[in-house]
Design a protein around this motif. Structure first.
Motif, PDB file in Angstrom:
ATOM      1  N   HIS A  69       1.317  -1.175   0.051  1.00  0.00           N
ATOM      2  CA  HIS A  69       0.150  -0.153   0.149  1.00  0.00           C
ATOM      3  C   HIS A  69       0.871   1.401  -0.137  1.00  0.00           C
ATOM      4  O   HIS A  69       1.675   1.289   0.858  1.00  0.00           O
ATOM      5  N   HIS A  71       0.930   5.785  -1.871  1.00  0.00           N
ATOM      6  CA  HIS A  71       0.530   6.623  -2.860  1.00  0.00           C
ATOM      7  C   HIS A  71       1.804   7.080  -3.124  1.00  0.00           C
ATOM      8  O   HIS A  71       1.682   7.498  -5.186  1.00  0.00           O
ATOM      9  N   HIS A 249      -9.449   1.449   0.263  1.00  0.00           N
ATOM     10  CA  HIS A 249      -9.512   1.309   0.841  1.00  0.00           C
ATOM     11  C   HIS A 249     -10.422   1.315   1.897  1.00  0.00           C
ATOM     12  O   HIS A 249     -12.053   1.751   1.516  1.00  0.00           O
ATOM     13  N   HIS A 286      -6.493  -1.116   4.882  1.00  0.00           N
ATOM     14  CA  HIS A 286      -6.914  -0.610   6.691  1.00  0.00           C
ATOM     15  C   HIS A 286      -7.841  -2.135   7.370  1.00  0.00           C
ATOM     16  O   HIS A 286      -7.583  -2.271   7.853  1.00  0.00           O
ATOM     17  N   ASP A 337       1.894   2.495   3.202  1.00  0.00           N
ATOM     18  CA  ASP A 337       1.115   3.846   2.906  1.00  0.00           C
ATOM     19  C   ASP A 337       2.215   5.137   2.987  1.00  0.00           C
ATOM     20  O   ASP A 337       2.943   5.783   2.701  1.00  0.00           O
TER      21      ASP A 337
HETATM   22 ZN   LIG Z   1      -3.705   4.621   1.697  1.00  0.00          ZN
END
Ligand SMILES: [Zn+2]
Length: 511
Positions: A69, A71, A249, A286, A337
């Motif tokens: 995960h 970004h 998510h 999550h 993340d």
């Molecule tokens: Zn995220």
């Protein structure tokens, strides 16, 4: 045909259940990017006399890690946003400087690879400019991974509503003072890519990457509040037609739990199921605020969980019930993340976070073992990507994505041999003891240096680009961020309940 023979004191092939398959004083042979065999060093040397030799009697080899995960490269903190509750963070991040996407992607790829990550699940959140803008952004990111040699599963987020708070953009605009509205309306318009454009981007990229060994494209329906019912149905349909995995998510915060109930009178997981998304191609990102029924439904459908431990701490999301997911047999992957605990992308650090954060009090209470965590970071992470079982293990036929540790550096000056290999690896190994990272049989990182990209030059270019003063647009975005923040806060205070307190924050006054 390129052949490499890796000598090692320890080779972790993978897992049988939760049991590590460990080879002692052995060698692993890589032929044309794939693991050919693991066996006795002397006999493999005879059979592969021309192989390039790496490793030695103090090397440990493990499957490359999967950061499931991810970004962005430069972090929100670096670019000007402190940590807040996720819902406020969306607003403070409006004011961040923009960074060249190619350089930005390399920046975090350096950190990931140096800590043993060979595959990243890159979930790109947004880009302006319709189909052309989305394609240009996607190609910049994919180009960076291609150049550095990293394996990447890429998705451009699928989203069509509620761009700042958990209500319709036009409704939120009406809450703002009149002088703030035009700037936010302009921002919404800039990112108002249609579902057709987003679907076309997925389809084009999917075809473009179909024959690439290290790049693959999947779907990123971003989060329930960002997706209308139409968008949910569209994502489910694309996933079915292309057999493409999806990463969503889900229930990252308590507010998202309440949002799902306001919208549909049900849990977010139930809503996803009702729209045909709850299947073995889905990964829940999550999953902090799930119910027992949600976990049962995920287990039954073969859904994976991606656990973003540091991010949940930093953005005040809470602690995911990881032990409950594990008990039900859900495969749990690990994602760093945007907010790793050290504000970087150190997978070894994140694995230790996961190991430590779920140690429930009590002699017989469950807690993840080091083997569980290693499996999460390898095999289970792999399951959330289109690469599936071709990565995350070193069984013959697998892609040769692997990490060589200097075991002396990990264990210096002493380590009792009574402690199992996987315990020492997860609890003591640091990025400084990573000697070599191989992806698809190619060495991309060795002794602190990258073989395909000049890290110093990239960092210098980032520094030079960001050293310039704010442009007028930068200043306007910062002002917009500051102007909307109190209204975002008021929106949640007026329309949402405060999240219930978890046991971690209650006093123990009774008993
Ligand atoms: Zn995220």
């Amino acid at each position: 045909m390129t052949t490499t023979l890796i000598e090692a004191a320890y080779i972790l092939e993978g897992f049988r259940g939760d049991e590590p398959i460990l080879h002692r004083d052995a060698a692993l042979v890589v032929v044309d990017g794939k693991v050919a065999e693991i066996g006795d060093k002397a006999s493999l040397e005879i059979r592969y006399p021309d192989a390039k030799r790496i490793g030695n009697g103090r090397t440990a080899v493990v499957p490359g890690f999967v950061n499931a995960h991810h970004h962005v490269g430069l972090t929100p903190l670096q670019l000007g946003s402190l940590d807040h509750s996720l819902e406020l963070w969306f607003a403070t991040r409006l004011g961040l400087r923009s960074v060249d996407l190619y350089l930005d992607t390399l920046y975090s790829a350096f950190e990931m690879i140096a800590s043993g990550v060979t595959t990243v699940q890159h979930l790109h959140s947004r880009a302006p400019g319709g189909y052309d803008g989305l394609m240009a952004a996607s190609r910049s990111v994919l180009g960076a991974y291609r150049d550095i040699g990293m394996r990447a599963s890429f998705s451009m987020a699928f989203r069509d509503q509620n761009r700042l708070v958990y209500e319709d953009d036009q409704a939120f605009l009406k809450r703002l003072p009149e002088d703030v509205r035009p700037a936010l309306a302009e921002y919404f318009a800039e990112f108002g890519n249609t579902l057709d454009e987003q679907a076309a981007v997925f389809e084009t990229l999917f075809e473009e990457c179909r024959d690439e060994n290290r790049l693959a494209v999947q779907l990123g329906p971003s989060n329930l509040h960002w997706l209308s019912d139409r968008a949910l149905a569209r994502a489910a349909d694309l996933s079915e037609r292309y057999q493409a995995p999806m990463h969503v998510h889900v229930l990252e915060t308590a507010y998202q739990k309440e949002y799902a109930h306001k919208r549909a009178g049900a849990s977010a997981v139930r809503v996803l199921a009702d729209h045909g998304l709850l299947n073995e191609r889905l990964t829940v990102g999550h999953g902090v605020w799930v119910t027992s029924a949600d976990i049962e439904a995920c287990a039954e459908a073969g859904v994976c969980l991606c656990h973003n431990c540091s991010s949940n701490f930093r953005l005040k999301s809470g602690i995911a019930p990881v032990n409950r997911f594990v008990e039900k047999g859900v495969r749990v992957a690990i994602g760093i993340d945007e907010a790793g605990i050290n504000d970087d992308r150190d997978m070894l650090q994140e694995m230790r976070m996961v190991l430590r954060a779920h140690r429930e009090p009590g002699i017989d209470a469950p807690s993840p073992t080091s083997a569980n965590v290693l499996r999460m970071a390898t095999e289970h992470g792999a399951a959330t990507t289109p690469f599936g079982e071709s990565i995350g293990r070193l069984t013959p036929g697998s892609n040769a994505d692997l990490v060589l540790f200097d075991w002396d550096a990990v264990t210096y000056p002493y380590q009792s041999l009574d402690i199992a290999f996987e315990e020492v690896l997860v609890q003591r190994a640091k990025a400084t003891s990573v000697r070599t990272v191989m992806i698809a049989g190619e060495i991309v990182y060795e002794n602190g240096g990258f073989t395909k990209v000049d890290r110093d030059a990239v960092l210098a270019e980032i520094a030079a680009q960001l050293a310039r003063p704010d442009t007028g647009k930068d200043q306007a975005r910062k002002a917009l961020s500051a102007a909307v923040l109190p209204h975002v806060k008021a929106f949640y205070r007026d329309n949402y309940r405060l999240p219930p307190r978890s046991p971690h924050y209650k006093m123990n006054d009774q008993g």
